[in-house]
Design a protein around this motif. Structure first.
Motif, mmCIF file in Angstrom:
data_model
loop_
_atom_site.group_PDB
_atom_site.id
_atom_site.type_symbol
_atom_site.label_atom_id
_atom_site.label_comp_id
_atom_site.label_asym_id
_atom_site.label_seq_id
_atom_site.Cartn_x
_atom_site.Cartn_y
_atom_site.Cartn_z
ATOM 1 N N ALA A 238 0.835 -1.201 0.000
ATOM 2 C CA ALA A 238 0.000 0.000 0.000
ATOM 3 C C ALA A 238 0.866 1.246 0.000
ATOM 4 N N ALA A 239 1.952 1.217 0.780
ATOM 5 C CA ALA A 239 2.831 2.387 0.835
ATOM 6 C C ALA A 239 3.495 2.630 -0.510
ATOM 7 N N LEU A 240 3.919 1.551 -1.167
ATOM 8 C CA LEU A 240 4.536 1.706 -2.494
ATOM 9 C C LEU A 240 3.532 2.307 -3.472
ATOM 10 N N LEU A 310 13.341 -9.020 -3.040
ATOM 11 C CA LEU A 310 12.124 -9.723 -3.424
ATOM 12 C C LEU A 310 12.423 -10.752 -4.517
ATOM 13 N N ARG A 311 13.317 -10.363 -5.454
ATOM 14 C CA ARG A 311 13.636 -11.258 -6.568
ATOM 15 C C ARG A 311 14.190 -12.583 -6.043
ATOM 16 N N GLN A 312 14.979 -12.462 -4.954
ATOM 17 C CA GLN A 312 15.553 -13.673 -4.371
ATOM 18 C C GLN A 312 14.457 -14.617 -3.877
ATOM 19 N N ASP A 322 4.731 -11.798 -10.467
ATOM 20 C CA ASP A 322 3.609 -10.873 -10.620
ATOM 21 C C ASP A 322 2.845 -10.661 -9.329
ATOM 22 N N CYS A 323 3.448 -10.964 -8.177
ATOM 23 C CA CYS A 323 2.730 -10.727 -6.935
ATOM 24 C C CYS A 323 2.625 -9.216 -6.703
ATOM 25 N N ALA A 329 6.509 -2.405 -6.755
ATOM 26 C CA ALA A 329 7.896 -1.958 -6.658
ATOM 27 C C ALA A 329 8.466 -1.661 -8.034
ATOM 28 N N ARG A 330 8.178 -2.532 -9.000
ATOM 29 C CA ARG A 330 8.698 -2.296 -10.343
ATOM 30 C C ARG A 330 8.111 -1.027 -10.944
ATOM 31 N N LYS A 331 6.813 -0.833 -10.744
ATOM 32 C CA LYS A 331 6.179 0.376 -11.291
ATOM 33 C C LYS A 331 6.834 1.618 -10.716
ATOM 34 N N LEU A 332 7.104 1.559 -9.406
ATOM 35 C CA LEU A 332 7.707 2.724 -8.772
ATOM 36 C C LEU A 332 9.105 2.972 -9.340
ATOM 37 N N ILE A 333 9.855 1.893 -9.550
ATOM 38 C CA ILE A 333 11.203 2.051 -10.119
ATOM 39 C C ILE A 333 11.113 2.696 -11.500
ATOM 40 N N VAL A 334 10.174 2.200 -12.332
ATOM 41 C CA VAL A 334 10.028 2.772 -13.673
ATOM 42 C C VAL A 334 9.648 4.244 -13.576
#
Lengths: 1171, 161
Positions: A238-240, A310-312, A322-323, A329-334
């Motif tokens: 939720a925070a992300l 997380l990847r680990q 896709d969890c 997290a990926r969206k935020l990185i992008v």
């Protein structure tokens, strides 16, 4: 329907009587919800729920339901009812009521944080957010602080994970409510939303971000350390999401902090000329204030590490690619990749580069090495991570130059980012090739994203047209990629012909394909020294194969390959002009190699080989065996595009650009430019092009698509430039075309629209002749036969029976369309001949209109010719000519009207009936256009004498015309949007310019005209309402001014009268005052219309003061609530008195009244509409 | 430009009796007429497609039978000829509607034409009958093609004196 009477507002707890009542209400609502769910009489159930929303002060019932009901749906509806009622009644709730509602909602979500009915919590939380926003501007900072303190406590996790999660969610609803694109309507002006947005951005947004970050940080360790999924993941996710949402905020402050006042209309449009290359990409520009939070605090490092951790875990229980948390997290990185602007120090981009590098070092794991990634996806791994990696590259490309982009990766890999991009895309293209033509797969999406990335990198940065230059390694990468792309396109082309592709699908995919090809062209131009020779080589291979295999092997595969190559070559060599003359692309202008003569320039070699190939289509044998219609379509398309840029290019080589290059390159470029110019190969090539075009028209009977390309694209492009026309008219091949057009039967078999276009083209080419006489003679020669034919036909004795023969109908239609083509090409130079041409067929036109009155297709062509002719001629005509033309038009109108008025089509088939209606609509539209053209004579007149000398009064003519036409226009026909638009455009023009003549219309016509005006006022299209309001303004102000100076004005029309039944009918101005007020106060309309409505309302009020007072009193009496009543009285009073409004109709007064009306509507419309 | 080619514009004046005319499929447009399955039709939709990628164009016609309103379709290579019906429309003044379903019409030269049946469809019938019953002066348009004829429109030319 059941109401919910309520005693008192929110106050102390319920008494015993109340309790029973509350329980009854709860029960009713629960029942209604249940019956909706089970679909038993849903309409009644909905009505019950609606009555809860609409009942006055339903808060206590709602709160009771929320707290006590066991049915989640009922609680959901109760929350919705609180929202609706509170927004509606906000104005008269006390400050305490407001506060208690808000805190009720908030404490409700906090208390029930652990409940598993998420949708109820989300609803209540969004209700809280909306209430918060509604009172935002009235709440003091201290109050807000106290409130947000509670939220902060929750978000920090003091009350446990569930409450923490709920707190973050509340902030998410709040931010989305304050963001203009996602805010919900509150019946308030845009300024309100804009002020809220601004206030949140200045004072709170960063704080919220920090809270979200801290919430995420507080649970990170637990997540990273635990071996399986833990509840903390929910909070972190939720925070992300909240952080992502905040980064999606449309930041304004850093851009226009200088401005003190808010301009709501321009505030939405951002002007990022300096930073964004493409309009679609969203850039994140929060400004320097955010530097400490986002950049300097190691925030990025934390995020990248979190995802790496997380990847680990992906192989473990509870986590996968896709969890939700991984996706967030990926969206935020992008999103962080799009960060740009003043948040970075102006240190030559070092800070920015460092930031991107940090991100890229995380992202690289997702996409490198490309082969392995693609292989893994092929084996069933989810592609979402790889696609996000591509998106990240796109975002980075949008905020960097190609050099910086390439350099980023150098420090962690032995190659640059461009090389990675190229290998990645190559992998994608390989996958595409192997799976083609299967349904859409991930590789399509990846290809599109990566192509966008290339485009972002390669599209010229500024208007000078200089392409962004790539570093040498990047050029090689682009070259390799282009070669692979061409290979894949060729493979796709040759393999796709076995399946019978649907025509519709093909058409719709063409524009998508076009976009793709222009991206390919950018890549090719980046590596121009590879691309052009490659294309030349591929072409010559295919040409040779076609020539060798002629008659022996099936050429279809090769044909399709040549087709694709032509499209690619066209895109690489030239840009789409879109009506302008495109320059030779910069990459090609600056492209040269050593030791090269002018005619060895690779571009010239490529162009010449294509032209040479096309020339072979002139040979009938080759045509039969090789040049299929489709292939020739590509050839014609290529010619059209290529000739705009290269053929007889008049542009001198721009000296400014060549200063920094060597002399040799300059000469080479001159060579490239002049090679296809007039004294060199230009004329020869032009001749070939014309001959190929004529071939498509004469030797491909019935190939409409091919001929359309020839007529509309190629030939139109050729005659656009005068210097090309000069050469065209001197060519034998062009003369042959004109001759064939005038005499050859086969050109009468072209599609009618094509014939029209051809006529237009031929007339345009007359501008290349030496003088006006020659041009006029040219047109007489071209069209003389056809005019004679019409004259002879119309004077035949047996015309009536002959005319109905299909072959005669076809011929007449052709001639009319050609005449229309000629008429649309009117220019001052050829005006004389075209006038004479039209003059000579005026009588035949009327005869034919009579004969073909039942042949609607011909009637339409007749009308369209007259429209085009009058439109092209009217402004040049001398007075006596105008009189003739006007007289002709009136006879035409009368004749048309006499044929059609009162006519009813009788047919069994509903589609034939609707066709008949459509035909009528098209005819009427043409007639309105004719009237509009006549009108323009008063505005634009190039003739030597005034038209008044011949006693022609345009306004009377047009009114007379309108008189004839309006009875044919029924309200039914006005449902055709275009007709409606034309009609009201004409009407408003007439009323504005010649209001005095409207009074002269007889009362039947007048009533009809005004009936349509009333219809238009309630139209959906804002533009049409606007035109109606302008008409009203004109009408009322005319009447007001006239009567003020003692004249009659609209006379009887404005005064009330008794109708046949003895009832008093109001005058038309009264009627309009009434309906306009009704519209303004109670109906839906676009806020943009308020200005023009004010302009119409002011003169109406001035004309009908008594009625205005009466209407005002009626409104006041209807209002029961005393506070609202006094508000209404004041508002009505200040509408006509504030701002020193006087009773004159001048500009200043109109402006004042606009302001008054705006204030008036803000003041009263809210409660008038909702109560 | 040559002036010896005028004969192209000459019509075949003697062909008036022919019921249909050949015309290249590519030139037949929406709203024109065409014969499909020996029925005269009005074209309501034309689309072109190709036979295979590098083949020739063909036209796909959707027509509505002008007499019975039925929908018919046909596909013809666009360079081939189609039959186009000779559709004639004549205006007559309506004199009378007889009990047995025939109308009596006044021709241009003063004779009467009594061999035309009223349409059998109820709504069409009532449109004509109502107009006539109102005492309006009606002109009916009779459409004829390929040996069939039918009333296709009526028009009020003012009250009967």
């Amino acid at each position: 329907m059941q109401g919910f009477p309520e005693r008192g507002g929110p106050g102390p707890g319920p008494g015993p009587n109340d309790l029973a009542h509350l329980q009854a209400t709860m029960h009713t609502i629960e029942l209604a919800c249940a019956s909706i769910q089970m679909h038993i009489n849903p309409a009644a159930a909905e009505a019950t729920i609606l009555s809860l929303c609409q009942s006055p002060q339903p808060y206590k019932s709602c709160q009771f339901i929320l707290e006590n009901s066991q049915v989640p749906d009922a609680r959901f509806q109760a929350a919705a009812a609180i929202r609706d009622a509170a927004i509606r009644e906000w104005g008269f709730l006390t400050a305490d009521d407001r506060r208690s509602l808000l805190s009720f909602c908030l404490s409700f979500v906090m208390q029930h944080a652990s409940s598993n009915e998420g949708f109820v919590l989300a609803k209540v939380s969004s209700v809280a957010a909306q209430l918060m926003k509604r009172g935002w501007l009235d709440t003091t900072a201290v109050e807000k602080e106290a409130f947000f303190n509670q939220v902060n406590q929750a978000v920090l996790g003091i009350h446990g994970l569930d409450v923490q999660f709920t707190g973050v969610n509340f902030l998410e609803s709040l931010v989305s409510e304050f963001s203009p694109s996602t805010s919900s309507a509150m019946g308030l002006p845009r300024e309100f939303h804009e002020q809220c947005r601004r206030s949140l951005e200045i004072d709170y947004l960063k704080m919220f971000y920090c809270w979200a970050r801290d919430a995420a940080l507080s649970v990170t360790n637990r997540i990273v350390e635990s071996k399986s999924e833990v509840p903390e993941v929910k909070v972190c996710n939720a925070a992300l999401r909240l952080m992502l949402q905040i980064l999606n905020w449309d930041f304004h402050l850093n851009n226009n902090s200088v401005k003190t006042s808010i301009n709501v209309f321009s505030a939405g449009a951002r002007l990022d000329i300096d930073s964004s290359k493409r309009s679609e990409c969203t850039l994140v520009q929060p400004g320097p204030a955010w530097r400490d939070v986002l950049i300097s605090s190691g925030h990025i490092g934390w995020l990248v590490n979190l995802y790496a951790a997380l990847r680990q875990k992906f192989s473990r229980e509870g986590y996968w690619l896709d969890c939700p948390i991984a996706v967030s997290a990926r969206k935020l990185i992008v999103q962080f990749c799009s960060l740009t602007g003043t948040i970075f120090l102006s240190d030559n981009g070092q800070m920015h580069e460092h930031h991107l590098l940090q991100l890229l070092s995380g992202i690289i794991e997702w996409i490198d090495p490309p082969e392995a990634v693609a292989k893994a996806i092929g084996c069933g791994k989810s592609e979402s991570e790889m696609l996000d990696g591509c998106r990240a590259l796109l975002s980075i490309a949008n905020v960097t130059t190609p050099f910086v982009f390439d350099r980023l990766l150098m420090s962690i890999r032995p190659f640059g980012t461009l090389t990675l991009l190229s290998t990645l895309m190559c992998e994608v293209v390989k996958v595409l090739m192997s799976t083609y033509p299967e349904e859409e797969t991930w590789s399509w999406e990846a290809r599109d994203i990566l192509l966008d990335t290339w485009t972002a990198l390669l599209v010229p940065l500024d208007s000078t047209g200089g392409n962004a230059m790539l570093p040498p390694e990047g050029i090689n990468a682009a070259g390799n990629l282009f070669a692979l792309i061409v290979e894949s396109e060729l493979k796709a082309a040759s393999s796709a012909l076995t399946d019978d592709v649907d025509g519709d699908y093909l058409q719709s995919s063409i524009s998508a394909m076009d976009e793709r090809l222009s991206s390919y062209a950018l890549i090719a131009r980046a590596a121009i020294h590879v691309a052009i020779p490659l294309l030349t080589k591929l072409f010559s291979e295919r040409f040779a194969r076609l020539n060798q295999g002629r008659g022996i092997i099936d050429p279809t595969e090769t044909l399709e390959e040549v087709y694709s190559l032509l499209l690619i070559a066209g895109h690489v060599l030239a840009d789409e002009g879109e009506g302008e003359t495109p320059l030779v692309p910069y990459a090609i202008q600056t492209y040269f190699t050593d030791n090269m003569g002018a005619d060895e320039h690779p571009v010239i070699v490529l162009s010449s080989s294509i032209i040479g190939f096309a020339e072979q289509s002139l040979d009938p044998k080759m045509r039969a065996s090789v040049f299929s219609p489709r292939l020739l379509e590509a050839v014609i398309w290529f010619f059209a595009r290529w000739s705009c840029t290269y053929l007889m290019n008049p542009e001198e080589v721009r000296e400014t650009q060549s200063q920094d290059h060597q002399l040799q390159s300059q000469q080479l470029r001159k060579g490239l430019h002049s090679f296809f110019r007039e004294h060199n190969q230009g004329k020869l090539v032009l001749d070939i092009i014309v001959r190929v075009s004529v071939t498509t028209l004469l030797s491909y009977p019935g190939e409409k698509d091919l001929q359309a390309l020839t007529c509309y694209q190629l030939l139109h492009a050729l005659v656009r430039e005068k210097h090309i026309c000069v050469h065209l008219v001197s060519l034998d091949s062009w003369r042959n075309l004109a001759n064939a057009f005038a005499n050859e039967k086969s050109l009468f078999l072209l599609d009618l629209a094509h014939q029209r276009s051809l006529a237009q083209t031929l007339v345009h080419s007359a501008s290349g002749l030496i003088n006006s006489e020659a041009s006029n003679q040219y047109i007489r020669d071209l069209m003389g036969h056809m005019a004679t034919y019409l004259r002879e036909l119309s004077s035949k004795n047996d015309l009536k029976s002959v005319a109905q023969q299909p072959d005669i109908i076809l011929l007449v239609s052709c001639v009319l369309e050609r005449l229309r083509g000629v008429a649309t090409a009117s220019e001052p130079r050829t005006q004389k001949a075209i006038y004479e041409l039209g003059f000579s067929v005026m009588n035949p036109i009327l005869v034919l209109l009579e004969v073909y009155k039942h042949e609607s297709a011909v009637v339409y062509l007749l009308l369209k010719f007259v429209v085009a002719w009058v439109n092209g001629q009217i402004s040049y005509l001398e007075a006596h000519e105008t009189a003739i033309v006007v007289d002709f038009c009136m006879r035409l109108l009368q004749l048309y009207s006499s044929h059609n008025i009162g006519k009813i089509s009788v047919s069994l088939s509903s589609s034939l009936l609707s066709e008949a209606k459509t035909e009528k609509y098209k005819d009427l539209r043409a007639l309105l256009q004719l009237l509009s053209s006549l009108c323009s004579k008063d505005m634009v007149d190039f003739s030597s004498d005034s038209i008044e000398t011949q006693g022609t009064n345009i306004s009377q003519v047009v009114y007379f015309g309108l008189h004839i036409v309006t009875p044919l226009i029924s309200l039914d026909l006005l449902k055709y949007p275009k007709l409606c638009h034309d009609y009201f455009a004409l009407l408003s023009h007439l009323l504005e310019v010649y209001p005095e003549t409207v009074a002269q219309l007889n009362s039947e016509a007048f009533v009809h005209v005004l009936g349509t005006l009333d219809f238009g006022l309630h139209h959906q299209d804002a533009e049409i309402i606007d035109m109606c309001l302008r008409s009203l303004k004109a009408l009322a102000s005319y009447h007001y001014k006239e009567t003020a100076s003692g004249k009659t004005g609209l006379g009887l029309h404005a005064a009330g009268h008794k109708d046949s039944g003895g009832n008093l009918q109001e005058g038309i101005l009264s009627q309009f005052l009434r309906s306009l007020l009704q519209l303004l106060l109670f109906e839906d309309y676009s806020p943009d219309l308020v200005g023009s409505a004010a302009d119409a309302l002011l003169p109406l009020i001035l004309c009908e003061q008594g009625l205005y007072q009466r209407l005002g009193n009626e409104l006041i009496e209807r209002q029961a609530n005393p506070t609202l009543r006094s508000r209404l009285v004041n508002a009505l009073q200040s509408l006509i008195s504030a701002n020193q409004l006087s009773s004159t109709l001048d500009r200043i007064n109109y402006q004042r009244f606009r302001k008054n009306l705006n204030n008036f509507l803000i003041e009263v419309r809210g409660f008038l509409r909702t109560m | 430009m040559s002036d010896s080619e005028e004969h192209h514009f000459e019509s075949k004046a003697d062909a008036g009796a022919s019921k249909t005319y050949p015309q290249q499929a590519g030139t037949i447009r929406k709203n024109g007429y065409i014969v499909i399955k020996s029925r005269p039709c009005k074209v309501v939709e034309v689309s072109t497609s190709k036979t295979g990628k590098h083949g020739h164009a063909k036209c796909h016609f959707v027509g509505i039978d002008i007499f019975n309103g039925k929908k018919l379709e046909d596909i013809v290579p666009s360079s081939h000829n189609c039959d186009v019906p000779h559709v004639n429309r004549t205006d007559y003044q309506l004199i009378d509607i007889s009990e047995d379903g025939f109308v009596s019409l006044l021709t241009e030269n003063g004779n009467t034409k009594d061999d035309l049946r009223l349409p059998t469809d109820d709504s069409l019938l009532s449109q004509i009958k109502d107009g006539f019953a109102d005492g309006k002066d009606l002109v009916v348009t009779v459409m004829s093609a390929m040996g069939e004829e039918q009333i296709c429109a009526l028009k009020d030319i003012g009250p009967k004196n």
